[in-house]
Design a protein around this motif. Structure first.
Motif, PDB file in Angstrom:
ATOM      1  N   GLN A  80      60.784  26.672  32.403  1.00  0.00           N
ATOM      2  CA  GLN A  80      59.827  27.744  32.658  1.00  0.00           C
ATOM      3  C   GLN A  80      58.892  27.851  31.450  1.00  0.00           C
ATOM      4  O   GLN A  80      59.360  27.886  30.298  1.00  0.00           O
ATOM      5  N   PRO A  81      57.596  27.886  31.690  1.00  0.00           N
ATOM      6  CA  PRO A  81      56.667  27.974  30.555  1.00  0.00           C
ATOM      7  C   PRO A  81      56.718  29.374  29.907  1.00  0.00           C
ATOM      8  O   PRO A  81      57.054  30.360  30.574  1.00  0.00           O
ATOM      9  N   PHE A  82      56.361  29.360  28.687  1.00  0.00           N
ATOM     10  CA  PHE A  82      56.292  30.661  28.006  1.00  0.00           C
ATOM     11  C   PHE A  82      55.153  30.611  26.994  1.00  0.00           C
ATOM     12  O   PHE A  82      54.718  29.555  26.544  1.00  0.00           O
ATOM     13  N   VAL A  83      54.685  31.833  26.660  1.00  0.00           N
ATOM     14  CA  VAL A  83      53.738  32.033  25.569  1.00  0.00           C
ATOM     15  C   VAL A  83      54.334  33.154  24.701  1.00  0.00           C
ATOM     16  O   VAL A  83      54.816  34.156  25.246  1.00  0.00           O
ATOM     17  N   ALA A  84      54.335  32.915  23.442  1.00  0.00           N
ATOM     18  CA  ALA A  84      54.906  33.920  22.536  1.00  0.00           C
ATOM     19  C   ALA A  84      53.898  34.310  21.463  1.00  0.00           C
ATOM     20  O   ALA A  84      53.291  33.433  20.834  1.00  0.00           O
ATOM     21  N   PHE A  85      53.666  35.616  21.314  1.00  0.00           N
ATOM     22  CA  PHE A  85      52.872  36.153  20.208  1.00  0.00           C
ATOM     23  C   PHE A  85      53.898  36.574  19.161  1.00  0.00           C
ATOM     24  O   PHE A  85      54.736  37.452  19.435  1.00  0.00           O
ATOM     25  N   THR A  86      53.867  35.961  17.989  1.00  0.00           N
ATOM     26  CA  THR A  86      54.926  36.238  17.006  1.00  0.00           C
ATOM     27  C   THR A  86      54.658  37.529  16.221  1.00  0.00           C
ATOM     28  O   THR A  86      55.370  37.812  15.256  1.00  0.00           O
ATOM     29  N   PHE A  87      53.676  38.253  16.628  1.00  0.00           N
ATOM     30  CA  PHE A  87      53.356  39.497  15.889  1.00  0.00           C
ATOM     31  C   PHE A  87      53.282  40.652  16.887  1.00  0.00           C
ATOM     32  O   PHE A  87      53.129  40.425  18.107  1.00  0.00           O
ATOM     33  N   ASP A  88      53.424  41.834  16.363  1.00  0.00           N
ATOM     34  CA  ASP A  88      53.333  43.029  17.187  1.00  0.00           C
ATOM     35  C   ASP A  88      51.870  43.443  17.233  1.00  0.00           C
ATOM     36  O   ASP A  88      51.272  43.747  16.199  1.00  0.00           O
ATOM     37  N   VAL A  89      51.303  43.424  18.446  1.00  0.00           N
ATOM     38  CA  VAL A  89      49.857  43.695  18.555  1.00  0.00           C
ATOM     39  C   VAL A  89      49.530  45.112  18.102  1.00  0.00           C
ATOM     40  O   VAL A  89      48.402  45.407  17.700  1.00  0.00           O
ATOM     41  N   ARG A  90      50.525  45.970  18.180  1.00  0.00           N
ATOM     42  CA  ARG A  90      50.238  47.337  17.753  1.00  0.00           C
ATOM     43  C   ARG A  90      50.101  47.430  16.230  1.00  0.00           C
ATOM     44  O   ARG A  90      49.603  48.399  15.690  1.00  0.00           O
ATOM     45  N   GLN A  91      50.583  46.400  15.543  1.00  0.00           N
ATOM     46  CA  GLN A  91      50.417  46.358  14.089  1.00  0.00           C
ATOM     47  C   GLN A  91      49.334  45.370  13.716  1.00  0.00           C
ATOM     48  O   GLN A  91      49.433  44.620  12.751  1.00  0.00           O
ATOM     49  N   SER A  92      48.340  45.344  14.576  1.00  0.00           N
ATOM     50  CA  SER A  92      47.155  44.492  14.306  1.00  0.00           C
ATOM     51  C   SER A  92      45.947  45.184  14.934  1.00  0.00           C
ATOM     52  O   SER A  92      46.087  46.153  15.684  1.00  0.00           O
ATOM     53  N   ASP A  93      44.755  44.629  14.625  1.00  0.00           N
ATOM     54  CA  ASP A  93      43.559  45.195  15.277  1.00  0.00           C
ATOM     55  C   ASP A  93      43.141  44.376  16.489  1.00  0.00           C
ATOM     56  O   ASP A  93      42.043  44.513  16.996  1.00  0.00           O
ATOM     57  N   LEU A  94      44.045  43.535  16.962  1.00  0.00           N
ATOM     58  CA  LEU A  94      43.697  42.718  18.130  1.00  0.00           C
ATOM     59  C   LEU A  94      43.398  43.569  19.374  1.00  0.00           C
ATOM     60  O   LEU A  94      42.441  43.274  20.097  1.00  0.00           O
ATOM     61  N   PRO A  95      44.172  44.648  19.633  1.00  0.00           N
ATOM     62  CA  PRO A  95      43.861  45.422  20.846  1.00  0.00           C
ATOM     63  C   PRO A  95      42.468  46.035  20.826  1.00  0.00           C
ATOM     64  O   PRO A  95      41.958  46.469  21.872  1.00  0.00           O
ATOM     65  N   LEU A  96      41.847  46.092  19.678  1.00  0.00           N
ATOM     66  CA  LEU A  96      40.506  46.666  19.608  1.00  0.00           C
ATOM     67  C   LEU A  96      39.430  45.611  19.914  1.00  0.00           C
ATOM     68  O   LEU A  96      38.248  45.921  19.899  1.00  0.00           O
ATOM     69  N   ARG A  97      39.859  44.441  20.161  1.00  0.00           N
ATOM     70  CA  ARG A  97      38.887  43.356  20.356  1.00  0.00           C
ATOM     71  C   ARG A  97      38.909  42.866  21.817  1.00  0.00           C
ATOM     72  O   ARG A  97      39.912  43.022  22.530  1.00  0.00           O
ATOM     73  N   VAL A  98      37.789  42.272  22.200  1.00  0.00           N
ATOM     74  CA  VAL A  98      37.674  41.716  23.558  1.00  0.00           C
ATOM     75  C   VAL A  98      38.688  40.595  23.763  1.00  0.00           C
ATOM     76  O   VAL A  98      39.172  40.337  24.863  1.00  0.00           O
ATOM     77  N   ALA A  99      39.066  39.949  22.664  1.00  0.00           N
ATOM     78  CA  ALA A  99      39.967  38.796  22.786  1.00  0.00           C
ATOM     79  C   ALA A  99      41.333  39.206  23.341  1.00  0.00           C
ATOM     80  O   ALA A  99      42.023  38.367  23.953  1.00  0.00           O
ATOM     81  N   TRP A 100      41.722  40.445  23.143  1.00  0.00           N
ATOM     82  CA  TRP A 100      43.063  40.890  23.566  1.00  0.00           C
ATOM     83  C   TRP A 100      43.229  40.787  25.098  1.00  0.00           C
ATOM     84  O   TRP A 100      44.131  40.086  25.564  1.00  0.00           O
TER      85      TRP A 100
END
Lengths: 633, 308
Positions: A470-490
């Motif tokens: 089964q394929p998987f994708v893993a983000f090794t960081f907590d998005v809430r402890q980054s500014d990624l959710p504030l960006r279109v890329a999220w």
């Protein structure tokens, strides 16, 4: 004169034996029928008069015998298969390459005839002009070189090859043609390669320089019969479509028009969606210009798009093959997503952006939820065992030591940066992560087959791989402890991940290029598929690694059939080399400049035995006719 | 010349004896006798009287002049009054002897129907008419010589004797009219009507034979039996012709032109016979075998001179 069948001695033996038989039969025939009459004296007056014609009668008898012997002689010599000395002399060995590329469909010959039809006529003339000992092989030159006949002197076989020729929507591959010709003509006498073409060959892709030495070392002549002379043409150089990532009900269409001539052209471009006209634009394309036009927010189209180009200035457009182009929209499918999270507003908000997602939220305690899901998202939580669905792990920290985790965690790293990004990976499409700030990330070990598509020099930040098939994708960081959710890329990263899992975007192309080998994605584990081309011809094709492999040479909409399911895809001409239809004055292949095709020495057929048999049959027919008409009795 | 030779059957068809004198024939003979009687009564002639030109004293009747008649018997008085040429007929005061001489040479067995069969029927019919007329009838067969003879007989009921005589006659031997008829004349001193029924295919010529009858003071009648196929034989190609009587052979390549010439030669041969008979005052009748024999007999009777 030589005998290629029976030897001359054998012919004489047959002639002597059968001739003797004929003479014996003739002598037997001379024994007249005995007829009784009541009064023979009455015949005497006539017989007395008949004496004067006795000489003629004798002559007739001898003539009859001579004719019979002539028939025997004709048949005996026919068995010997006699041929003239000249007929046995080695003739020319010709390989005729007939250009079947798209530019050959230009209709600039007299009476609106296409260059390809002109090539056919020229080939027929070459066949008619063949000498008794000449041999020819006819091959079609398109993206490859396909021989349509053996090297033969039989005009009927060659005529069949002429009928088998068909124009295709590809660029001509001179390298394949030259390789075939050199292989066929190796050690052949009076060898010659004749190219029937407009001279527009894709020498940039198919360089023939590698054959220069071989061609120069051989005695093979290279000649070219030029077909066509006009250059008036405007074509579609590129045609592509994509759905908007965040609003898949609408599409954006790119059309590139190409005017290879020097003069400005006015054209009308029509866009059709699923067979219905969507938009029409009148455009001006300057000489040599590649004009790009976008049709934005195209809605109401579900599957196929077609672009049609028409001249709007009254000037001719000699090549219709590049006036149409097709594209296929990616199929839309509502994906079912289950999210195991203790609560993550950023995640919930991002998933709401795509109306085609059916999202189910659950707490980790509810794992696993009953139901069939396309994607499972684990937010800051890792299930005790590998899930049976594709999974997105956000910050996959194990719940306890020794618990299962998709990635082995070795520690943590502070303030990692997206230093390394595989921008060509589908997951990274339309994203910009270079200035994203992350407070902390897990330091993980990759397993064989895992791929870090983004990461810091110290470790990966985004990993793609397989666990338990089964394929998987893993983000090794907590998005809430980054500014990624504030960006279109999220949200784009989320949607790209889901698209990747449901294979919506996996290998999808809006249209394939003719003349190339296509790898068309096939759902399921099928080993074979059926492709129906735009002409309606069906062909079974192999499926390798989930993709149907096919080399298509026609532009248009194709149907891919796997079992009971059908899907469509589009194919178009290449980027525009074939749109340049102005034939060159000279043609050079493999360092050799093409000359004029040689002329044969047409003569009678080599098979004289046919005429001998016809002579015998003719004599018998005359004999039969005159006998039954009582002309010779 | 020709590689495609074909063989065609030319064997003569032979009618069986049983067919020759059946009841149907006898019925037709009765009709013939009745018709003959009417013909004679119309001419007011008595039975048992010969009717010969110049042989008697008492004038009997006239008949139309025919080419070949002796013009010494022309009735000039009638000619002066009416302009018609009539021959005077005289009666002889004696019984009329009728000799029916049938050619039985091998050539007579050819044809379809066979000429001999046809000749037998003609002979039977004439005999019956003569017997019914109370004449003395003798029937004879010949080829190269006289072969058989039915002694002179009289009376209608003797017709069965005639049948019995004719029935076994077979075609055999070659034709020699001169020898045979000279023998006949020597053997039959009583003069009378000599009816020669033959195809006249005599290599020595027919003239001498007929002359033998004339010289012996018989009143000769020539009934010439003709097979229509003789004039146009179905032949083609290279053939060897064999004379059915003599075995003599001739080789010929038959073409349409040759056939035309042969037909012409045959016609000339017939004409020569007819001309000879005409000039010698011999009554001549051609009897093609494709004409029914009773029709042929009536034709003979209607022409006059024979039997009445």
């Amino acid at each position: 004169m030589i005998f290629t069948g029976l030897t001359f001695t054998q012919v004489l033996t047959v002639l002597g034996a059968v001739g003797a038989g004929v003479v014996v039969l003739y002598l037997l025939k001379l024994r007249r029928r005995r007829i009784e009459v009541p009064f023979v004296k009455l015949w005497e007056e006539i017989l007395a008069e008949k004496q004067t014609t006795r000489l003629f009668s004798q002559l007739k008898r001898w003539l009859s015998l001579l004719i019979a012997l002539l028939i025997v002689a004709a048949l005996a010599f026919a068995l010997g298969d006699p041929r003239s000395e000249g007929a046995t002399r080695e003739g020319r060995s010709l390989v005729v390459l007939v250009d079947a590329s798209a530019s050959m469909q230009a209709t600039d010959l007299p009476d609106g005839q296409s260059r390809f039809d002109g090539a056919r006529d020229a080939l027929r003339e070459l066949i008619a002009g063949m000498g008794p000992a000449d041999r020819m092989l006819v091959a079609q030159l398109d993206a490859s070189a396909t021989p349509l006949s053996p090297l033969t002197g039989d005009p009927r076989v060659l005529e069949d090859a002429v009928e088998a020729l068909e124009p295709l929507d590809v660029a001509a591959n001179p390298r394949a043609g030259l390789r075939l010709a050199l292989d066929v003509l190796r050690d052949q006498p009076e060898a010659e390669v004749i190219l029937l073409s407009d001279g527009i060959l894709d020498q940039d892709r198919f360089d023939t320089a590698a054959f220069a030495d071989r061609l120069a070392a051989s005695a093979i002549a290279f000649s070219w019969e030029k077909l066509g002379e006009a250059e008036s043409n405007v074509g579609i150089g590129a045609f592509s479509v994509r759905r908007y990532p965040l609003d898949k009900s609408q599409s954006e269409v790119l059309v590139e028009l190409y005017n290879p001539t020097d003069e400005e052209r006015s054209v009308e471009l029509e866009l059709l969606g699923d067979g219905e006209s969507v938009d029409v634009q009148r455009l001006t394309v300057h000489g040599g210009e590649r004009l790009r036009r976008f049709f934005r927010n195209v809605s109401g189209v579900d599957q196929a798009l077609e672009a049609r180009l028409r001249p709007a200035d009254g000037k001719p457009d000699h090549l219709p093959a590049d006036d149409r182009a097709w594209a296929r929209l990616p199929q839309r499918r509502r994906a079912r997503v289950v999210v195991y999270s203790a609560g993550n507003l950023y995640l919930q908000a991002a998933l709401l952006l795509d109306e085609y997602l059916e999202v189910e939220e659950a707490s980790p305690a509810d794992y696993p939820l009953a139901g069939d899901y396309d994607v499972a998202i684990f937010d800051s939580w890792v299930p005790p065992s590998p899930p049976s669905t594709p999974a997105l792990y956000l910050y996959p920290r194990p719940a306890s030591d020794g618990a299962w985790t998709p990635l082995t965690v070795q520690g943590e790293m502070d303030a990692p940066y997206f230093d390394r990004i595989e921008r060509r990976h589908p997951l990274m499409q339309w994203t910009a992560l270079g200035d994203v700030n992350v407070a902390t990330a897990l330091e993980v070990d990759l397993e064989p087959g895992d791929r870090a598509v983004a990461g810091d020099t110290r470790g990966p930040l985004i990993v793609v791989g397989d666990r338990q098939d089964q394929p998987f994708v893993a983000f090794t960081f907590d998005v809430r402890q980054s500014d990624l959710p504030l960006r279109v890329a999220w949200p784009l990263l989320l949607l790209n991940t889901i698209d990747l899992f449901v294979q919506e975007r996996d290998g999808f192309v809006s249209s394939y290029e003719t003349g190339q080998t296509w790898y068309v994605p096939v759902a399921g584990g099928a080993r074979e598929a059926t492709i129906v081309d735009p002409e309606g011809h069906e062909r079974e094709v192999p499926v390798v690694e989930g993709r149907a492999v096919y080399a298509g040479q026609r532009a248009g909409m194709y149907t891919l059939r796997v079992g009971d399911t059908e899907d469509t895809f589009a194919a178009n001409l290449g980027p525009g080399a074939e749109s340049i239809i102005d034939p060159p004055d000279t043609l050079t292949l493999a360092g050799a400049e093409a000359g004029e095709p040689s002329e044969g020495e047409p003569g009678v057929r080599r098979e004289i035995w046919i005429y001998l048999v016809l002579l015998a049959l003719g004599i018998v027919a005359v004999e039969w006719f005159t006998y039954h008409r009582r002309l010779t009795v | 010349m020709g590689l495609f030779g074909q063989r065609r059957k030319t064997a003569p068809a032979r009618q069986t004896d049983e067919d020759l004198f059946d009841e149907e024939l006898q019925r037709r003979l009765e009709v013939l006798a009745l018709v003959a009687r009417k013909i004679y009564r119309g001419r007011q002639r008595a039975e048992r009287r010969t009717r010969k030109t110049g042989a008697g004293i008492e004038f009997a009747d006239h008949r139309e002049y025919a080419p070949g008649d002796d013009f010494r018997y022309l009735d000039l008085n009638v000619y002066q009054r009416t302009g018609r040429l009539l021959i005077r007929l005289f009666e002889e005061e004696e019984d009329l002897s009728v000799y029916v001489i049938v050619d039985t040479s091998r050539s007579m067995e050819m044809g379809s129907p066979a000429k001999l069969d046809y000749a037998k029927r003609i002979a039977a019919a004439l005999s019956y008419v003569a017997l019914a007329n109370l004449d003395r009838v003798s029937v004879l067969g010949f080829s190269d010589q006289m072969k058989s003879r039915l002694a002179p007989t009289r009376g209608k009921n003797r017709i069965f004797k005639v049948f019995e005589f004719l029935r076994p006659l077979e075609a055999d031997g070659h034709t020699d009219l001169r020898t045979a008829l000279r023998t006949f004349a020597a053997q039959n001193k009583r003069r009378g009507v000599a009816i020669l029924i033959s195809d006249l295919y005599d290599p020595q010529g027919f003239e001498d034979g007929i002359n033998q009858l004339r010289y012996a003071k018989f009143d000769p009648y020539v009934l010439h039996v003709i097979d229509p196929n003789d004039a146009r034989p179905p032949l083609h190609g290279d053939v060897r012709l064999v004379d059915h009587e003599t075995g003599e052979t001739r080789e010929v390549t038959v073409t349409p032109r040759i056939l035309e010439k042969f037909a012409k030669a045959h016609a000339e041969y017939l004409h020569r016979i007819q001309e000879f008979c005409g000039t010698k005052q011999v009554t001549y009748h051609a009897l093609p075998t494709d004409v029914p024999f009773d029709e042929a007999i009536l034709g003979i009777l209607r022409s006059g001179g024979l039997l009445a």
